[in-house]
Design a protein around this motif. Sequence first.
Motif, mmCIF file in Angstrom:
data_model
loop_
_atom_site.group_PDB
_atom_site.id
_atom_site.type_symbol
_atom_site.label_atom_id
_atom_site.label_comp_id
_atom_site.label_asym_id
_atom_site.label_seq_id
_atom_site.Cartn_x
_atom_site.Cartn_y
_atom_site.Cartn_z
ATOM 1 N N ALA A 1 0.781 -1.218 0.031
ATOM 2 C CA ALA A 1 -0.060 -0.184 -0.178
ATOM 3 C C ALA A 1 0.693 1.197 -0.063
ATOM 4 O O ALA A 1 0.644 2.063 -0.547
ATOM 5 C CB ALA A 1 -0.823 0.156 1.285
ATOM 6 N N ARG A 2 1.792 1.130 0.825
ATOM 7 C CA ARG A 2 2.781 2.448 0.665
ATOM 8 C C ARG A 2 3.514 2.396 -0.499
ATOM 9 O O ARG A 2 3.853 3.700 -0.908
ATOM 10 C CB ARG A 2 3.774 2.169 1.860
ATOM 11 C CG ARG A 2 3.397 2.165 3.264
ATOM 12 C CD ARG A 2 4.407 2.225 4.367
ATOM 13 N NE ARG A 2 4.029 2.208 5.748
ATOM 14 C CZ ARG A 2 3.696 3.401 6.287
ATOM 15 N NH1 ARG A 2 3.770 4.555 5.580
ATOM 16 N NH2 ARG A 2 2.944 3.255 7.481
ATOM 17 N N TRP A 3 3.881 1.631 -0.983
ATOM 18 C CA TRP A 3 4.573 1.484 -2.400
ATOM 19 C C TRP A 3 3.588 2.165 -3.418
ATOM 20 O O TRP A 3 3.903 2.663 -4.434
ATOM 21 C CB TRP A 3 4.845 0.041 -3.081
ATOM 22 C CG TRP A 3 5.527 0.232 -4.215
ATOM 23 C CD1 TRP A 3 6.753 0.650 -4.550
ATOM 24 C CD2 TRP A 3 5.098 -0.771 -5.514
ATOM 25 N NE1 TRP A 3 7.093 0.476 -6.001
ATOM 26 C CE2 TRP A 3 6.388 -0.541 -6.514
ATOM 27 C CE3 TRP A 3 4.061 -1.535 -5.559
ATOM 28 C CZ2 TRP A 3 6.072 -1.034 -7.637
ATOM 29 C CZ3 TRP A 3 4.015 -2.189 -6.985
ATOM 30 C CH2 TRP A 3 4.993 -1.862 -7.881
ATOM 31 N N LEU A 4 2.319 1.669 -3.563
ATOM 32 C CA LEU A 4 1.052 2.265 -4.652
ATOM 33 C C LEU A 4 0.508 3.550 -4.060
ATOM 34 O O LEU A 4 -0.296 3.902 -4.737
ATOM 35 C CB LEU A 4 -0.133 1.095 -4.454
ATOM 36 C CG LEU A 4 0.322 -0.200 -5.207
ATOM 37 C CD1 LEU A 4 -0.564 -1.366 -5.024
ATOM 38 C CD2 LEU A 4 0.977 -0.073 -6.556
ATOM 39 N N ARG A 5 1.103 4.292 -3.195
ATOM 40 C CA ARG A 5 0.608 5.512 -2.505
ATOM 41 C C ARG A 5 0.398 6.558 -3.763
ATOM 42 O O ARG A 5 -0.578 7.273 -3.568
ATOM 43 C CB ARG A 5 1.490 6.164 -1.568
ATOM 44 C CG ARG A 5 1.020 7.224 -0.649
ATOM 45 C CD ARG A 5 1.628 7.589 0.565
ATOM 46 N NE ARG A 5 0.823 8.645 1.205
ATOM 47 C CZ ARG A 5 1.231 8.664 2.577
ATOM 48 N NH1 ARG A 5 1.975 7.987 3.289
ATOM 49 N NH2 ARG A 5 0.457 9.596 3.208
ATOM 50 N N SER A 6 1.152 6.413 -4.610
ATOM 51 C CA SER A 6 1.069 7.618 -5.597
ATOM 52 C C SER A 6 -0.088 7.485 -6.499
ATOM 53 O O SER A 6 -0.433 8.291 -6.999
ATOM 54 C CB SER A 6 2.330 7.443 -6.651
ATOM 55 O OG SER A 6 2.573 6.148 -7.015
ATOM 56 N N GLN A 7 -0.791 6.003 -6.501
ATOM 57 C CA GLN A 7 -1.920 5.772 -7.170
ATOM 58 C C GLN A 7 -3.054 6.229 -6.148
ATOM 59 O O GLN A 7 -4.216 6.010 -6.783
ATOM 60 C CB GLN A 7 -1.838 4.342 -7.791
ATOM 61 C CG GLN A 7 -0.631 3.925 -8.503
ATOM 62 C CD GLN A 7 -0.709 4.841 -9.878
ATOM 63 O OE1 GLN A 7 -1.720 5.000 -10.472
ATOM 64 N NE2 GLN A 7 0.468 5.262 -10.113
ATOM 65 N N LEU A 8 -3.199 6.601 -4.946
ATOM 66 C CA LEU A 8 -4.188 6.676 -4.249
ATOM 67 C C LEU A 8 -4.388 7.951 -4.263
ATOM 68 O O LEU A 8 -3.686 9.002 -4.241
ATOM 69 C CB LEU A 8 -3.885 6.252 -2.957
ATOM 70 C CG LEU A 8 -3.317 4.718 -2.930
ATOM 71 C CD1 LEU A 8 -3.130 4.341 -1.225
ATOM 72 C CD2 LEU A 8 -4.527 3.771 -3.425
ATOM 73 N N PHE A 9 -5.815 8.368 -4.153
ATOM 74 C CA PHE A 9 -6.136 9.995 -3.973
ATOM 75 C C PHE A 9 -7.033 9.860 -2.529
ATOM 76 O O PHE A 9 -8.122 9.278 -2.631
ATOM 77 C CB PHE A 9 -7.073 10.250 -5.161
ATOM 78 C CG PHE A 9 -7.410 11.356 -4.655
ATOM 79 C CD1 PHE A 9 -6.982 12.777 -4.794
ATOM 80 C CD2 PHE A 9 -9.186 11.879 -4.980
ATOM 81 C CE1 PHE A 9 -7.335 14.020 -4.788
ATOM 82 C CE2 PHE A 9 -9.474 13.135 -4.573
ATOM 83 C CZ PHE A 9 -8.781 14.149 -4.537
ATOM 84 N N PRO B 1 -2.682 4.957 2.965
ATOM 85 C CA PRO B 1 -1.853 3.619 2.817
ATOM 86 C C PRO B 1 -2.481 2.560 3.817
ATOM 87 O O PRO B 1 -2.414 1.317 3.698
ATOM 88 C CB PRO B 1 -0.457 3.741 2.315
ATOM 89 C CG PRO B 1 -0.207 4.915 3.060
ATOM 90 C CD PRO B 1 -1.491 5.761 2.913
ATOM 91 N N PHE B 2 -2.239 2.992 4.948
ATOM 92 C CA PHE B 2 -2.781 2.158 6.235
ATOM 93 C C PHE B 2 -3.961 2.496 6.797
ATOM 94 O O PHE B 2 -4.561 3.377 7.187
ATOM 95 C CB PHE B 2 -1.535 2.419 7.298
ATOM 96 C CG PHE B 2 -1.843 1.681 8.531
ATOM 97 C CD1 PHE B 2 -1.514 0.093 8.658
ATOM 98 C CD2 PHE B 2 -2.550 2.011 9.851
ATOM 99 C CE1 PHE B 2 -1.788 -0.600 9.494
ATOM 100 C CE2 PHE B 2 -2.387 1.337 10.838
ATOM 101 C CZ PHE B 2 -2.267 0.053 10.764
ATOM 102 N N ASP B 3 -5.006 1.510 6.487
ATOM 103 C CA ASP B 3 -6.434 1.873 6.845
ATOM 104 C C ASP B 3 -6.729 0.716 7.896
ATOM 105 O O ASP B 3 -6.968 -0.482 7.411
ATOM 106 C CB ASP B 3 -7.435 2.022 5.683
ATOM 107 C CG ASP B 3 -8.819 2.075 6.123
ATOM 108 O OD1 ASP B 3 -8.821 2.400 7.391
ATOM 109 O OD2 ASP B 3 -9.813 2.048 5.187
ATOM 110 N N PRO B 4 -6.786 0.737 9.099
ATOM 111 C CA PRO B 4 -6.961 -0.312 10.099
ATOM 112 C C PRO B 4 -8.173 -0.979 9.899
ATOM 113 O O PRO B 4 -8.621 -2.163 10.118
ATOM 114 C CB PRO B 4 -7.071 0.466 11.413
ATOM 115 C CG PRO B 4 -6.065 1.761 11.140
ATOM 116 C CD PRO B 4 -6.632 2.039 9.893
ATOM 117 N N SER B 5 -9.446 -0.325 9.472
ATOM 118 C CA SER B 5 -10.669 -0.687 9.246
ATOM 119 C C SER B 5 -10.421 -1.617 7.944
ATOM 120 O O SER B 5 -11.154 -2.792 8.159
ATOM 121 C CB SER B 5 -11.895 0.003 9.099
ATOM 122 O OG SER B 5 -11.379 1.224 7.730
ATOM 123 N N THR B 6 -10.248 -1.382 6.919
ATOM 124 C CA THR B 6 -9.816 -2.205 5.526
ATOM 125 C C THR B 6 -9.055 -3.447 6.087
ATOM 126 O O THR B 6 -9.451 -4.563 5.734
ATOM 127 C CB THR B 6 -9.033 -1.631 4.694
ATOM 128 O OG1 THR B 6 -9.890 -0.182 4.234
ATOM 129 C CG2 THR B 6 -8.988 -2.365 3.210
#
Length: 212
Positions: free
Chosen positions: A160-168, A172-177
């Motif tokens: 998730a941290r590696w793909l952070r650039s693709q997130l809006f 990257p760290f979502d406890p509920s998910t």
Amino acid sequence: MQIVGVVTDSKHRNVREGVIPMFYSPFAQDPEATGLQFYVRTTQSPELAENTVRVALRGLDSKLVIDSMKTMDEQIDASVSNERMIALLAVSFALVALLTTAVGLYGVLAYATTQRTREIGIRMALGAQRWGVVRLVLQDMAKVALIGTAVALPVAVLMARWLRSQLFEVQPFDPSTLIGCVVVTAVMVAAAAALPARRAASVEPTQALRTE
């Protein structure tokens, strides 16, 4: 009546860019300008507002042409369409992977249970209850699930941290998910283990003891 001068800092081209200083200049003073963009705030529905704007524009000058008209929601949707497509593909692949994993877990557990038929028969011949046999099978599967979860969670956080650039606007760290993924995994493991565990509990001791 006139939108010319310094305005509040804002995002102008897309939702991913940072907030930048903005100002508006007169159309006649901009030699590179080829058109105008107007934002209309209205309490009407988009369809009614569009007709109203077109009628008002024709009333000003019949030669003026509206190239396109979009709502703010449509513009935002268009600017994040790539991200939504990536998310849809990720969810689709995740569902396929989840189904494949469930089938694989069922196959491994069914085979392992078959290999332990004689052992299960001996346990039941010595007085083990059927629920105890079910619990034994489920415990073995729980160990596999715990090991898999312990390995998968750190990998998921790193990816998730590696793909952070693709997130809006998504952390990257979502406890509920992550908690939801663990719950789904637990349900999948229980479903995959249910049938082999039931078969193991239905084994007749005398028949199991004769199994080579």
